[in-house]
Design a protein around this motif. Structure first.
Motif, PDB file in Angstrom:
ATOM      1  N   PHE A 125      -1.009  62.993   9.212  1.00 23.39           N
ATOM      2  CA  PHE A 125       0.017  62.397  10.072  1.00 23.39           C
ATOM      3  C   PHE A 125       0.281  60.963   9.638  1.00 23.39           C
ATOM      4  O   PHE A 125      -0.617  60.270   9.146  1.00 23.39           O
ATOM      5  CB  PHE A 125      -0.446  62.368  11.524  1.00 23.39           C
ATOM      6  N   GLU A 126       1.512  60.524   9.877  1.00 23.06           N
ATOM      7  CA  GLU A 126       1.898  59.122   9.649  1.00 23.06           C
ATOM      8  C   GLU A 126       1.613  58.662   8.221  1.00 23.06           C
ATOM      9  O   GLU A 126       1.098  57.567   7.991  1.00 23.06           O
ATOM     10  CB  GLU A 126       1.197  58.195  10.652  1.00 23.06           C
ATOM     11  N   ASP A 175       6.148  61.809   9.503  1.00 24.20           N
ATOM     12  CA  ASP A 175       5.418  62.302  10.673  1.00 24.20           C
ATOM     13  C   ASP A 175       4.281  63.243  10.287  1.00 24.20           C
ATOM     14  O   ASP A 175       3.150  63.082  10.745  1.00 24.20           O
ATOM     15  CB  ASP A 175       6.365  63.028  11.634  1.00 24.20           C
ATOM     16  N   ARG A 220       5.025  66.767  17.481  1.00 19.83           N
ATOM     17  CA  ARG A 220       4.112  66.727  16.332  1.00 19.83           C
ATOM     18  C   ARG A 220       2.860  67.570  16.593  1.00 19.83           C
ATOM     19  O   ARG A 220       2.451  68.354  15.748  1.00 19.83           O
ATOM     20  CB  ARG A 220       3.715  65.288  16.007  1.00 19.83           C
ATOM     21  N   GLN A 221       2.266  67.425  17.764  1.00 21.35           N
ATOM     22  CA  GLN A 221       1.055  68.179  18.089  1.00 21.35           C
ATOM     23  C   GLN A 221       1.334  69.680  18.169  1.00 21.35           C
ATOM     24  O   GLN A 221       0.595  70.489  17.610  1.00 21.35           O
ATOM     25  CB  GLN A 221       0.454  67.678  19.415  1.00 21.35           C
ATOM     26  N   GLU A 251       7.883  62.416  20.843  1.00 25.23           N
ATOM     27  CA  GLU A 251       7.735  62.767  19.430  1.00 25.23           C
ATOM     28  C   GLU A 251       6.329  63.299  19.144  1.00 25.23           C
ATOM     29  O   GLU A 251       6.145  64.221  18.358  1.00 25.23           O
ATOM     30  CB  GLU A 251       8.034  61.561  18.541  1.00 25.23           C
ATOM     31  N   GLU A 252       5.345  62.741  19.817  1.00 26.16           N
ATOM     32  CA  GLU A 252       3.960  63.180  19.631  1.00 26.16           C
ATOM     33  C   GLU A 252       3.750  64.583  20.178  1.00 26.16           C
ATOM     34  O   GLU A 252       2.978  65.376  19.612  1.00 26.16           O
ATOM     35  CB  GLU A 252       2.974  62.197  20.269  1.00 26.16           C
ATOM     36  N   CYS A 301      -5.981  64.045  19.277  1.00 32.51           N
ATOM     37  CA  CYS A 301      -5.079  64.526  18.235  1.00 32.51           C
ATOM     38  C   CYS A 301      -5.735  65.662  17.456  1.00 32.51           C
ATOM     39  O   CYS A 301      -6.907  65.576  17.084  1.00 32.51           O
ATOM     40  CB  CYS A 301      -4.718  63.383  17.292  1.00 32.51           C
ATOM     41  N   ILE A 342       0.606  60.449  24.496  1.00 34.06           N
ATOM     42  CA  ILE A 342       1.485  61.611  24.359  1.00 34.06           C
ATOM     43  C   ILE A 342       2.910  61.214  24.741  1.00 34.06           C
ATOM     44  O   ILE A 342       3.307  61.279  25.902  1.00 34.06           O
ATOM     45  CB  ILE A 342       0.978  62.791  25.223  1.00 34.06           C
ATOM     46  N   ILE A 360      -4.703  59.773  21.490  1.00 34.52           N
ATOM     47  CA  ILE A 360      -3.383  59.211  21.223  1.00 34.52           C
ATOM     48  C   ILE A 360      -2.517  59.359  22.467  1.00 34.52           C
ATOM     49  O   ILE A 360      -2.715  60.259  23.279  1.00 34.52           O
ATOM     50  CB  ILE A 360      -2.710  59.906  20.011  1.00 34.52           C
TER      51      ILE A 360
END
Length: 180
Positions: free
Chosen positions: A80-81, A95, A60-61, A56-57, A44, A53, A51
């Motif tokens: 994050f989170e 997020d 986010r990335q 949504e990830e 990440c 993948i 993490i």
């Protein structure tokens, strides 16, 4: 490993990201089997840990890479989170949160990486802004982005609500710069 495999059959898109941003994430992805079959993992960009993948990830990335490269937000101001306390519920997590300060005490922007345009997402962002004290909210699915500011003084109904802005401010800009 191609990101397209991770996002197939999902509502996310990669339209707003450059080929270079996509390639950079793909270069970080490795398949691992931690006992439940092969899954794509990457380190990440913010949490500095491996993490899974998921769609949504991926957004986010990639969106965070865009925030750092194009908007110049420092990694140290991104989380994050972020847990958002809303009444008795404490399992709500934003997020991405960008802070106004290096000590991460003043949330400035809240970002949700979900299908854009759903009424539920906008309501969720309104609640996040209200409970965190953030001034700006963004929803993105990787293809589309909607930026809002949290109007604390709505003349119409005296309620707080999100109103559309044309773009997200860069690190050296303020909300007032965007509104004026």
């Amino acid at each position: 490993i191609a990101i397209s495999e991770s996002i197939k059959d999902s509502d996310v898109s990669l339209k707003q990201f450059t080929k270079e941003q996509i390639a950079a994430l793909e270069n970080r992805i490795q398949e691992k089997d931690l006992g439940d079959g092969l899954k794509p993992y990457a380190k990440c960009i913010i949490r500095k840990k491996e993490i899974v993948i998921k769609p949504e990830e991926v957004v986010r990335q990639l969106f965070t890479q865009k925030l750092i490269e194009e908007y110049n937000y420092p990694k140290e101001r991104i989380e994050f989170e972020k847990i958002v306390q809303m009444g008795r519920e404490s399992d709500n997590r934003a997020d991405i949160v960008i802070y106004e300060d290096d000590h991460k005490t003043a949330p400035y922007i809240v970002i949700e990486c979900k299908a854009v345009g759903k009424k539920k997402v906008k309501g969720q962002l309104e609640n996040y802004c209200k409970n965190l004290g953030a001034s700006i909210a963004v929803e993105t699915d990787g293809g589309e982005i909607k930026e809002f500011y949290y109007n604390r003084q709505s003349a119409k109904n005296k309620n707080y609500k999100l109103e559309k802005i044309d773009r997200l401010p860069k690190f050296n800009e303020t909300l007032d710069d965007i509104l004026n």
